[in-house]
Write an enzyme that holds these catalytic residues in place. Sequence first.
Site, PDB file in Angstrom:
ATOM      1  N   LYS A  77       0.850  -1.192   0.000  1.00 34.93           N
ATOM      2  CA  LYS A  77       0.000   0.000   0.000  1.00 34.93           C
ATOM      3  C   LYS A  77       0.881   1.236   0.000  1.00 34.93           C
ATOM      4  CE  LYS A  77      -3.899   2.220   2.261  1.00 34.93           C
ATOM      5  NZ  LYS A  77      -3.328   3.581   2.108  1.00 34.93           N
ATOM      6  N   PHE A 149      -0.650   1.970 -10.146  1.00 28.70           N
ATOM      7  CA  PHE A 149      -1.158   0.656  -9.744  1.00 28.70           C
ATOM      8  C   PHE A 149      -2.363   0.199 -10.562  1.00 28.70           C
ATOM      9  CE2 PHE A 149      -2.357   3.708  -6.274  1.00 28.70           C
ATOM     10  CZ  PHE A 149      -3.666   3.926  -6.655  1.00 28.70           C
ATOM     11  N   ARG A 223     -16.301   2.500  -4.219  1.00 29.09           N
ATOM     12  CA  ARG A 223     -15.713   1.578  -3.248  1.00 29.09           C
ATOM     13  C   ARG A 223     -16.171   0.156  -3.547  1.00 29.09           C
ATOM     14  NH1 ARG A 223     -12.782   3.233   0.614  1.00 29.09           N
ATOM     15  NH2 ARG A 223     -13.664   5.339   0.531  1.00 29.09           N
ATOM     16  N   LYS A 229      -7.741  -3.119   1.331  1.00 26.91           N
ATOM     17  CA  LYS A 229      -6.514  -2.707   2.013  1.00 26.91           C
ATOM     18  C   LYS A 229      -6.325  -3.550   3.263  1.00 26.91           C
ATOM     19  CE  LYS A 229      -8.920   1.385   3.869  1.00 26.91           C
ATOM     20  NZ  LYS A 229      -8.881   2.862   3.983  1.00 26.91           N
TER      21      LYS A 229
END
Length: 329
Positions: A77, A149, A223, A229
């Site tokens: 992350k 990413f 989302r 995460k």
Amino acid sequence: MQALSHQAAPAYDGPMNFALKPSSRRRAVAAVMLCALAIATGSAWAQNMPPRLLLAGEYRADAQPRPHLPDYWVSEKIDGVRARWDGQHLLSRGGRRIRAPAWFTQGWPVQALDGELWGGRGRFEDTAGTVARVEPEDIAWKRLRFMVFDLPDHGGTFTERVAAMVALQEGLRGTPAGSCLQFVDQGRIGTQAELDRLLNATVRAGGEGLMLHRGDARYQAGRSDDLLKVKPFQDAEAQVLSHLPGRGRHAGRMGALQVQAPDGRRFRLGTGFSDAQRLQPPPIGSWVTYRYRGLTADGLPRFATFLRVRADAEWMPPDLPEPNLVPRR
């Protein structure tokens, strides 16, 4: 963990290699700069429509159904400032044009790239301060990389997008653009034990956590549990409603922030601040990130602690109703 071979750039203090190889005062200053910028520089940053970004959910090992880890790619992350490259400009999460030096983006692909501006592990405040400046400073920007990413407009699955990012990286290898534009390493794991070991190693090395991305997922804004995460703690965002005065050793300065979560829950953040931040607290209307450990019976975050001002949030005017103070539990 299975991984693609990769040779990191010699001068790049990057995240752990998985697959794609290619002081208090400073924190307070960075927070103030970010919020002041969002309030005062509408004319300095060109305003665009906010980019439609994929946002991560929270990974829970006890979730039902439990995520099938072999279906996911794993990466570090990146603790930076979220941005999108639209083929011509870098845009903030709210759609404002980020004033990067022309040389920084020279030679970048014309396709959309989703990533974070990043200065290395533990350097979030420096990165945020650099990005917040209306007039870019070359010396500061030379310490940053745009860590990609995802490819929002690719249309394929994430596994297919990973392959496309590998190809893009190979095409940039040895070019000036390749030193500023890099791709987040992606790899595979199979078990919870492997994930735990990788998370612990990443955190020990100064990283923030991991990301899991479902291999068969298409890029979809909003989302989603396609992207998760993984952290040793939970975190979330809230907007600052007011500054509550300090007592005792904090008399004469901010004691706590009264904040409101996006769903309307109100609570206080009274820990996690440096002395400099208590003297110059995040402005009313700004957004902050806090960490916590689960929820109380009333649905409020337990042991909520201030983490930082959210660098990629858009400022909102403090025209909120008078806070209905929630007692600290």
